[in-house]
Design a protein around this motif. Structure first.
Motif, PDB file in Angstrom:
ATOM      1  N   GLY A 264       0.789  -1.225   0.000  1.00  7.88           N
ATOM      2  CA  GLY A 264       0.000   0.000   0.000  1.00  7.88           C
ATOM      3  C   GLY A 264       0.826   1.283   0.000  1.00  7.88           C
ATOM      4  O   GLY A 264       0.268   2.376  -0.087  1.00  7.88           O
TER       5      GLY A 264
ATOM      6  N   SER B  64      -6.408   4.660  -5.327  1.00  2.00           N
ATOM      7  CA  SER B  64      -6.753   3.304  -4.907  1.00  2.00           C
ATOM      8  C   SER B  64      -8.157   3.044  -5.428  1.00  2.00           C
ATOM      9  O   SER B  64      -9.048   3.875  -5.254  1.00  2.00           O
ATOM     10  CB  SER B  64      -6.746   3.187  -3.381  1.00  2.00           C
ATOM     11  OG  SER B  64      -5.413   3.197  -2.921  1.00  2.00           O
TER      12      SER B  64
ATOM     13  N   ASP C  71       0.344   7.604  -1.948  1.00  3.28           N
ATOM     14  CA  ASP C  71       0.056   6.169  -2.017  1.00  3.28           C
ATOM     15  C   ASP C  71      -0.587   5.673  -0.715  1.00  3.28           C
ATOM     16  O   ASP C  71      -1.683   5.093  -0.716  1.00  3.28           O
ATOM     17  CB  ASP C  71       1.377   5.428  -2.292  1.00  3.28           C
ATOM     18  CG  ASP C  71       1.156   3.973  -2.679  1.00  3.28           C
ATOM     19  OD1 ASP C  71      -0.002   3.539  -2.792  1.00  3.28           O
ATOM     20  OD2 ASP C  71       2.157   3.256  -2.866  1.00  3.28           O
ATOM     21  N   ALA C  72       0.073   5.958   0.405  1.00  2.00           N
ATOM     22  CA  ALA C  72      -0.455   5.491   1.698  1.00  2.00           C
ATOM     23  C   ALA C  72      -1.824   6.111   1.983  1.00  2.00           C
ATOM     24  O   ALA C  72      -2.758   5.423   2.409  1.00  2.00           O
ATOM     25  CB  ALA C  72       0.519   5.856   2.824  1.00  2.00           C
TER      26      ALA C  72
ATOM     27  N   SER D  14      -4.052   7.259  -0.142  1.00  2.00           N
ATOM     28  CA  SER D  14      -5.145   6.788  -1.009  1.00  2.00           C
ATOM     29  C   SER D  14      -5.677   5.459  -0.473  1.00  2.00           C
ATOM     30  O   SER D  14      -6.891   5.239  -0.443  1.00  2.00           O
ATOM     31  CB  SER D  14      -4.705   6.689  -2.473  1.00  2.00           C
ATOM     32  OG  SER D  14      -3.798   5.644  -2.669  1.00  2.00           O
ATOM     33  N   THR D  15      -4.777   4.606  -0.005  1.00  2.00           N
ATOM     34  CA  THR D  15      -5.212   3.338   0.574  1.00  2.00           C
ATOM     35  C   THR D  15      -5.987   3.582   1.878  1.00  2.00           C
ATOM     36  O   THR D  15      -7.061   3.016   2.101  1.00  2.00           O
ATOM     37  CB  THR D  15      -3.993   2.421   0.840  1.00  2.00           C
ATOM     38  OG1 THR D  15      -3.232   2.326  -0.368  1.00  2.00           O
ATOM     39  CG2 THR D  15      -4.413   1.040   1.282  1.00  2.00           C
TER      40      THR D  15
HETATM   41 MG    MG Z   1      -1.690   2.965  -1.836  1.00  2.00          MG
END
Ligand code: MG
Ligand code: ADP
Length: 353
Positions: free
Chosen positions: A178, A248, A291-292, A294-295
């Protein structure tokens, strides 16, 4: 259309977000693009202006960096640093490189910040739900199995030392999926900047970060995919130098169990795949953060996600719930910067207070 033409250089590589180039008015040179397969997805770098001349050299530097991180972070390779951390779970701290220690520390930070929605110890749940095998189970796992598996999930049981990482309980599994691609994009950007690159875009499976601009007066722009129709866009975002974007979604990677589709993002509190969101796109100050987050926001949903965003300056999101009629909820900072496609114009809702 919505104010600018699609040029011939649209790169249809990314998942969720893609790099877009509209032809400029003048005789601007298009950016030079290089693509490659890495980390189970596609990567590419695009260079603009004076940087175009060094495209091949910098693309191979980017590739080497990404391969190095793939070797360290893959959950599938037993010899990787993550593989060794997992093999020693409940047993002993494992010496790791500084990048891996920093990656795990960053993952823990997003775990706390999201109240546990983001949790890099979801590994055992990924296995339980069949995301790590070719043949998914024919039924969802029973509640007892989920409960039992949850005992081996929890980022607070990761211990990061000065140069070690330790998973306290046997059977815990670290899975950086993630956040890894975003952190890898940041690492590539740093490396390219160190070598003098100024105007470029790095894309790893839809985790994008840009520096400089695409033309003398034009910012880099990325298209956000319509989660209900992957051939279409929801809108286009202009990015400032240094910004990153990630998505995501429930449409790219999923398992089918008993005729039903389950997205590969798990809610660490229930032990079940998240339902209710079609996609979340995040703009942030680094690719690891995009990235983190969006998860994390995919798990949290619109209301709780919006609360969490208050603690992350420079981080904005577009939430698309998985229901009809389709609507997109956009946090304040992005509403002004998003050019929606025609079909989405009346479906954008501001999340301003
Ligand atoms: Mg992510
Ligand atoms: P993608 O990898 O398709 O870009 P994401 O960035 O949303 O999508 O990451 C999904 C991956 O993150 C999963 O494949 C899994 O490895 C991991 N993961 C799943 N659920 C969580 C969670 N709640 N917190 C942190 N990581 C997760």
């Amino acid at each position: 259309m919505n104010g600018f033409a699609r040029g011939p250089w649209a790169a249809r590589l990314a998942v969720g977000v893609l790099a877009i180039f509209a032809a400029g008015c003048g005789r601007e040179e298009p950016p030079v693009s290089n693509s490659f397969a890495v980390m189970g997805t596609y990567g590419s770098i695009m260079l603009s202006g004076a940087d175009r001349g060094r495209a091949d050299e910098w693309a191979s530097i980017a590739q080497n960096k990404l391969k190095e991180l793939e070797r360290a972070w893959s959950v599938f390779r037993s010899g990787s640093e993550v593989g060794r951390i997992n093999a020693a779970a409940g047993d002993a701290p494992v010496p790791v490189s500084a990048v891996t220690r920093d990656a795990v520390a960053a993952a823990i930070r997003y775990g706390s910040l999201s109240g546990g929605a983001f949790d890099v110890t979801v590994g055992p749940l990924m296995k339980l739900w069949g995301f790590r095998s070719d043949v998914p189970p024919d039924q969802p796992p029973p509640p007892e199995a989920i409960r039992e598996t949850l005992e081996r999930v929890g980022f607070r049981r990761i211990v990061v030392g000065p140069n070690t990482v330790f998973l306290e309980r046997p059977g815990m599994v670290l899975d950086l999926g993630g956040i890894a691609k975003g952190l890898a994009v940041d690492a590539v950007c740093e490396e390219l900047r160190r070598r003098g690159a100024r105007n470029f875009l790095v894309n790893l499976g839809g985790n994008i970060r840009v520096f400089g601009r695409v033309g003398p007066k034009r910012p880099w722009r990325v298209g956000v995919r319509d989660p209900f129709d992957r051939e279409k866009l929801l809108g286009v975002l202009a990015l400032e130098s240094g910004e990153a974007v990630a998505t995501s979604g429930n449409y790219e990677r999923f398992v089918e169990i008993g005729g039903r589709r389950y997205a590969h993002i798990l809610d660490p509190r229930t032990g079940r795949p998240v339902e209710g969101m079609a996609g979340v796109t995040v703009v942030a100050r680094s690719a690891g953060e995009a990235d983190a987050m969006s998860t994390a926001l995919f798990v949290l949903g619109v209301e709780r996600g919006r609360e969490a965003l208050r603690y992350v300056p420079g981080c904005h999101a577009v939430f698309i719930p998985d229901r009809r009629p389709a609507e997109a909820f956009v946090t304040g900072g992005l509403m002004r910067r998003m050019q929606p496609e025609i079909g989405w114009m009346l479906r954008m809702r501001s999340l301003d207070p």
